[in-house]
Every structure is written in C-alpha cells, then in structure tokens.
Design a protein around this motif. Structure first.
Motif, short mmCIF file in Angstrom:
data_model
loop_
_atom_site.label_atom_id
_atom_site.label_comp_id
_atom_site.label_asym_id
_atom_site.label_seq_id
_atom_site.Cartn_x
_atom_site.Cartn_y
_atom_site.Cartn_z
N GLU A 167 0.86 -1.18 0.00
CA GLU A 167 0.00 0.00 0.00
C GLU A 167 0.90 1.23 0.00
O GLU A 167 1.87 1.29 0.75
N ASN A 215 -12.46 -12.79 -5.07
CA ASN A 215 -11.53 -11.77 -4.60
C ASN A 215 -10.76 -12.26 -3.39
O ASN A 215 -11.18 -13.19 -2.71
N ALA A 225 -8.43 -2.49 -5.69
CA ALA A 225 -8.58 -2.79 -4.26
C ALA A 225 -9.60 -1.86 -3.62
O ALA A 225 -9.71 -0.69 -3.99
N PHE A 241 -7.94 -4.97 2.79
CA PHE A 241 -8.11 -4.64 1.38
C PHE A 241 -8.72 -5.85 0.68
O PHE A 241 -8.18 -6.96 0.77
N VAL A 277 -9.11 -7.33 -2.85
CA VAL A 277 -8.45 -7.10 -4.13
C VAL A 277 -8.94 -8.10 -5.17
O VAL A 277 -9.43 -9.18 -4.85
#
Length: 281
Positions: free
Chosen positions: A179, A205, A244, A259, A261
C-alpha cells in the motif's frame, strides 16, 4: 447508432462520451455492512466511457501491465441473450524518463508508471480484458497522461528489483504487494500479506492486511521493517496497480479492516503462496 442484422442481433455503437455498465469490480464501489458486521462492495460493475484510461491484461502472466484509452464502445444483443460489450481502444506507450530515473535496459519491459502517450495501435477488447480505471494527470493539449503511484493505492512491486530484468524472464518474476502510504518525496509503502482467501475459483476476490513481517526473500536495501521507502529514481519497481477496496471483515473472531483485491490482478507467486491463513468459506 443501432443496427439490426438478419439474425436478430441489435448492435449499438458509439464513440461519444457515455456510460456503459458491465459486471466486474468497481473502482469506487460503495461499502455496505451485513448482519455479521462485515463490509462488502455494494456495487460490482465497471462503468465505461469513451476517453477513459484503463489498464489491461497482457503478457506471459496475463497481468494488467499496460494501458489503453477507450475510443469506441459497441454493445450487441441477440434477442433475449445478455448483451456483449466490445471496447475499441488505442494502446498507450511510455515516453522517455527524466535522467534521474533508472530505466530498463531491455526496452521491451513493461512500464507501470510514468508519462504515456496514445499510439495508433488499435485493439478490440472485451470487458474481461481490462482491469482498472486509471485517472491520470493529463497535459493541457491532452496528448500525454502521467500515471504515478498515489497515497492509498495498492500496487504489485518487483521483488529484488534490478534494471537488468529481461522481458523473456517476465514469467518467472516474483512480486510483493504494498500500500502506498505517502508519495510526496519518495514512495513510502507498507508491505501487505494475505489475510484470508476466498475459494480458489476464477473471479473470486482476495483479502490483504498489513504484513507482520517481511517475506524471507525481501530486498536487503529495503531494510527489515514492513514500512519502507522506494526512491522515485526506482519508480519502475512498481509493476502494476491492483484493484482494491477497503473492507471490514471478521478474522479469527476480530473485526479487521482489510483490502479486498481482484485476485486476477495478483501475480502467481502471490496468488498461490501458502501463508497458513484461514480460508473464508
């Protein structure tokens, strides 16, 4: 413009600005909390308009390593069948970097960030071929688009980066997920690690959290901390941005901010690594 063929197919074609919705992971999906206190994407669509810049999947690992600009969108529907959306695009090409940026020796290597110009190379994509809507900084004359890592972005970065990497070895590259915490001077980043994975089915995901420690094969220049700095002179270490969204989920009985993603955008060494984390059922 609408055209109906002899087989009953109706096609709409437009090169004007307009919205077309398609199933996918939204770049700005809203958040919704369910009865278990978990937050999830309330919207799962891609919203296409002409003139937009998108990353698209390509290469040996089928990762979103390249960029394109939408020129035209066509929608074809046969009777009651689901409409088929085709996206006609022009590829983007990186312009020369400033002298203070370490550049690839192999000019075939993909460029994830920098300044790009629209080429005359034309492609026709499906909605599954594109990954992420990018909002670049565009020059006054509209000919150049600058795409750089920004605070809050999630990116895949090359592990043990060197400018000597060769395009023929792209299939064997290893990556880390980070990040971006700050992009004011250099790039301050936080290493991320899988928190839990959905079932290994295409289209599912994955979830990532702040890493507790660095990977055993970390780049020595980064140091041992999970927070480290990537100099802007090494910006080509950023491979590609990962779609994300921040979500809240229950992990081992505790409510955690993670997150969520798009698994397809994850490099294979990240997607298939075993961290011993609990899988979501």
């Amino acid at each position: 413009m609408y055209v109906t063929s002899s087989d009953g197919a109706t096609t709409f074609s437009s090169s004007r600005t307009g919205n077309f919705l398609s199933p996918g992971l939204s770049c700005d999906a809203s958040r919704k909390t369910n009865e278990d206190g978990e937050s999830s994407n309330a919207s799962k669509v891609k919203d296409f308009q002409t003139g937009q810049i998108w990353s698209y999947y390509s290469g040996k690992d089928d990762l979103p390593l390249y960029y394109c600009r939408i020129q035209k969108i066509t929608v074809t529907q046969v009777f009651e069948e689901e409409a088929v959306v085709k996206i006609c695009v022009y590829r983007l090409k990186a312009t020369p970097f400033p002298a203070n940026v370490i550049q690839w020796e192999d000019k075939k290597m993909p460029v994830g960030c920098g300044t790009f110009m629209v080429t005359k190379i034309f492609e026709a994509f499906t909605t599954d071929d594109v990954s992420l809507l990018v909002v670049p900084q565009t020059s006054m004359d509209g000919t150049e688009h600058t795409i750089l890592p920004k605070t809050g972005d999630v990116w895949a970065i090359y592990r043990s980066w060197t400018c000597h990497k060769e395009f023929k070895d792209m299939g064997s590259c290893s990556y880390d997920i980070v990040e971006v915490l700050d992009n004011t001077l250099d790039y301050k980043v936080l290493a991320l690690e899988p928190a839990l994975f959905s079932n290994e089915e295409e289209g599912k995901n994955s979830f990532f959290r702040a890493a507790e420690s660095r990977h055993p094969d970390w780049d020595v220049e980064d140091g041992l901390e999970v927070t480290f700095t990537i100099p802007k002179s090494k910006m080509l270490r950023f491979s590609h941005q990962i779609p994300a969204t921040r979500v809240t989920k229950v992990v081992n009985g505790d409510l955690k901010e993670l997150f969520e993603v798009d698994s397809r955008a994850l490099p294979s060494n990240v997607r298939f690594q075993d961290h011993g984390v609990k899988r979501e059922q």
